[in-house]
Design a protein around this motif. Structure first.
Motif, PDB file in Angstrom:
ATOM      1  N   LEU A 143      -9.643 -30.394  74.612  1.00 25.56           N
ATOM      2  CA  LEU A 143      -8.591 -31.410  74.594  1.00 25.56           C
ATOM      3  C   LEU A 143      -7.280 -30.948  75.232  1.00 25.56           C
ATOM      4  CD1 LEU A 143      -8.944 -33.340  71.211  1.00 25.56           C
ATOM      5  CD2 LEU A 143      -9.515 -34.100  73.519  1.00 25.56           C
ATOM      6  N   PRO A 144      -6.807 -29.693  74.993  1.00 21.03           N
ATOM      7  CA  PRO A 144      -5.555 -29.289  75.666  1.00 21.03           C
ATOM      8  C   PRO A 144      -5.644 -29.334  77.181  1.00 21.03           C
ATOM      9  CG  PRO A 144      -6.047 -27.825  73.834  1.00 21.03           C
ATOM     10  CD  PRO A 144      -7.256 -28.687  74.008  1.00 21.03           C
ATOM     11  N   GLN A 145      -6.813 -29.025  77.730  1.00 19.41           N
ATOM     12  CA  GLN A 145      -6.969 -29.089  79.188  1.00 19.41           C
ATOM     13  C   GLN A 145      -6.951 -30.531  79.692  1.00 19.41           C
ATOM     14  OE1 GLN A 145      -9.793 -26.072  81.065  1.00 19.41           O
ATOM     15  NE2 GLN A 145     -10.734 -26.425  79.078  1.00 19.41           N
ATOM     16  N   ALA A 146      -7.582 -31.421  78.930  1.00 20.04           N
ATOM     17  CA  ALA A 146      -7.666 -32.820  79.355  1.00 20.04           C
ATOM     18  C   ALA A 146      -6.402 -33.613  79.039  1.00 20.04           C
ATOM     19  CB  ALA A 146      -8.866 -33.492  78.672  1.00 20.04           C
ATOM     20  N   PRO A 183     -16.338 -23.008  64.918  1.00 14.45           N
ATOM     21  CA  PRO A 183     -17.020 -24.280  64.636  1.00 14.45           C
ATOM     22  C   PRO A 183     -16.873 -25.259  65.791  1.00 14.45           C
ATOM     23  CG  PRO A 183     -15.776 -23.548  62.724  1.00 14.45           C
ATOM     24  CD  PRO A 183     -15.406 -22.624  63.839  1.00 14.45           C
ATOM     25  N   PRO A 184     -17.907 -26.098  66.032  1.00 15.53           N
ATOM     26  CA  PRO A 184     -17.877 -26.991  67.200  1.00 15.53           C
ATOM     27  C   PRO A 184     -16.657 -27.905  67.258  1.00 15.53           C
ATOM     28  CG  PRO A 184     -20.078 -26.907  66.259  1.00 15.53           C
ATOM     29  CD  PRO A 184     -19.181 -26.172  65.312  1.00 15.53           C
ATOM     30  N   LEU A 185     -16.281 -28.507  66.115  1.00 12.37           N
ATOM     31  CA  LEU A 185     -15.148 -29.423  66.130  1.00 12.37           C
ATOM     32  C   LEU A 185     -13.857 -28.695  66.481  1.00 12.37           C
ATOM     33  CD1 LEU A 185     -13.984 -32.221  65.689  1.00 12.37           C
ATOM     34  CD2 LEU A 185     -13.826 -31.723  63.232  1.00 12.37           C
ATOM     35  N   THR A 186     -13.650 -27.523  65.891  1.00 15.27           N
ATOM     36  CA  THR A 186     -12.456 -26.733  66.200  1.00 15.27           C
ATOM     37  C   THR A 186     -12.450 -26.294  67.656  1.00 15.27           C
ATOM     38  OG1 THR A 186     -12.434 -25.928  63.905  1.00 15.27           O
ATOM     39  CG2 THR A 186     -11.106 -24.726  65.506  1.00 15.27           C
ATOM     40  N   ALA A 187     -13.618 -25.895  68.152  1.00 14.60           N
ATOM     41  CA  ALA A 187     -13.704 -25.486  69.552  1.00 14.60           C
ATOM     42  C   ALA A 187     -13.393 -26.653  70.482  1.00 14.60           C
ATOM     43  CB  ALA A 187     -15.106 -24.935  69.835  1.00 14.60           C
TER      44      ALA A 187
END
Length: 221
Positions: free
Chosen positions: A205-208, A195-199
């Motif tokens: 977010l972990p990368q940023a 799902p888009p939100l989970t993706a």
């Protein structure tokens, strides 16, 4: 034999930059006229203030070390620090939410362009950016005066006066960080059926997060 390089053509006097410069100068002149600068009855420098200016600097060279005065100053410093910490913390919370909803990658994830070419996500993102532009251009002192009339003498006024404009600034920076993060893991998860939100939460977010935390600590500094 090397031929000399030709000189670049001289830019035209009337161009985009010169027009913006002219507009800025006209706005400055209009502001000075509205403030009354240049009128005969307008006094720019008050000569009676030089005495107070000198007293201020003489007092700064020999500050009072009275225990009662130091206690008042210490308490006032702690209160100021508390307001700053609370306001900055709230601005980071607001900035994180605002940064997500104003980033292009967020809208490309949750509302990708339709087959007919309608890009509703981009339109919504531009609209949210326009809304967050208003608190960013108003100084925190003006926010304090506005909130003072609404909430009265309340500590929340100082916290919100810091959090609202700086939250909008944080949102702008956070959105740029998210948009410049590598989207390949995000696209890979979406193509795998996530799902888009989970993706978005696990692929972007972990990368940023390191850059987001770096700027967050900068705001506290």
């Amino acid at each position: 034999m090397t031929l000399p390089l030709p000189f670049p053509p001289r830019p035209a006097l009337v161009n985009r930059r010169s027009l913006w410069l002219l507009l800025a100068l006209l706005a400055l002149l209009w502001s000075l006229a509205q403030a009354g600068v240049g009128q005969r009855d307008t006094v720019l420098i008050n000569g009676g203030g030089w005495g107070q200016f000198g007293e201020f600097w003489r007092a700064s060279l020999s500050p009072s070390l009275d225990p009662e005065f130091l206690g008042v100053m210490g308490q006032a410093t702690l209160v100021t620090l508390a307001y700053g910490v609370c306001g900055t913390t709230l601005s980071l919370i607001l900035g994180l939410g605002g940064g997500i909803v104003t980033s292009t990658i967020w809208w490309q994830t949750v509302l990708p362009p339709s087959a007919q070419g309608w890009d509703w996500g981009r339109s919504l993102g531009l609209g949210v950016r326009g809304v967050l532009l208003l608190p960013r251009v108003i100084h925190e002192l003006i926010w304090g005066l506005l909130l003072l009339n609404i909430l009265g003498l309340d500590p929340l006024v100082a916290v919100l006066a810091i959090a609202l404009p700086f939250g909008a600034i944080v949102a702008k920076v956070f959105s740029e960080i998210l948009d410049h993060t590598d989207p390949k893991p995000l696209h890979g998860l979406i193509q795998a059926g996530v799902p888009p939100l989970t993706a978005f939460l696990y692929g972007l977010l972990p990368q940023a997060l390191p850059n987001l935390l770096s700027y967050a600590f900068y705001r506290f500094e």
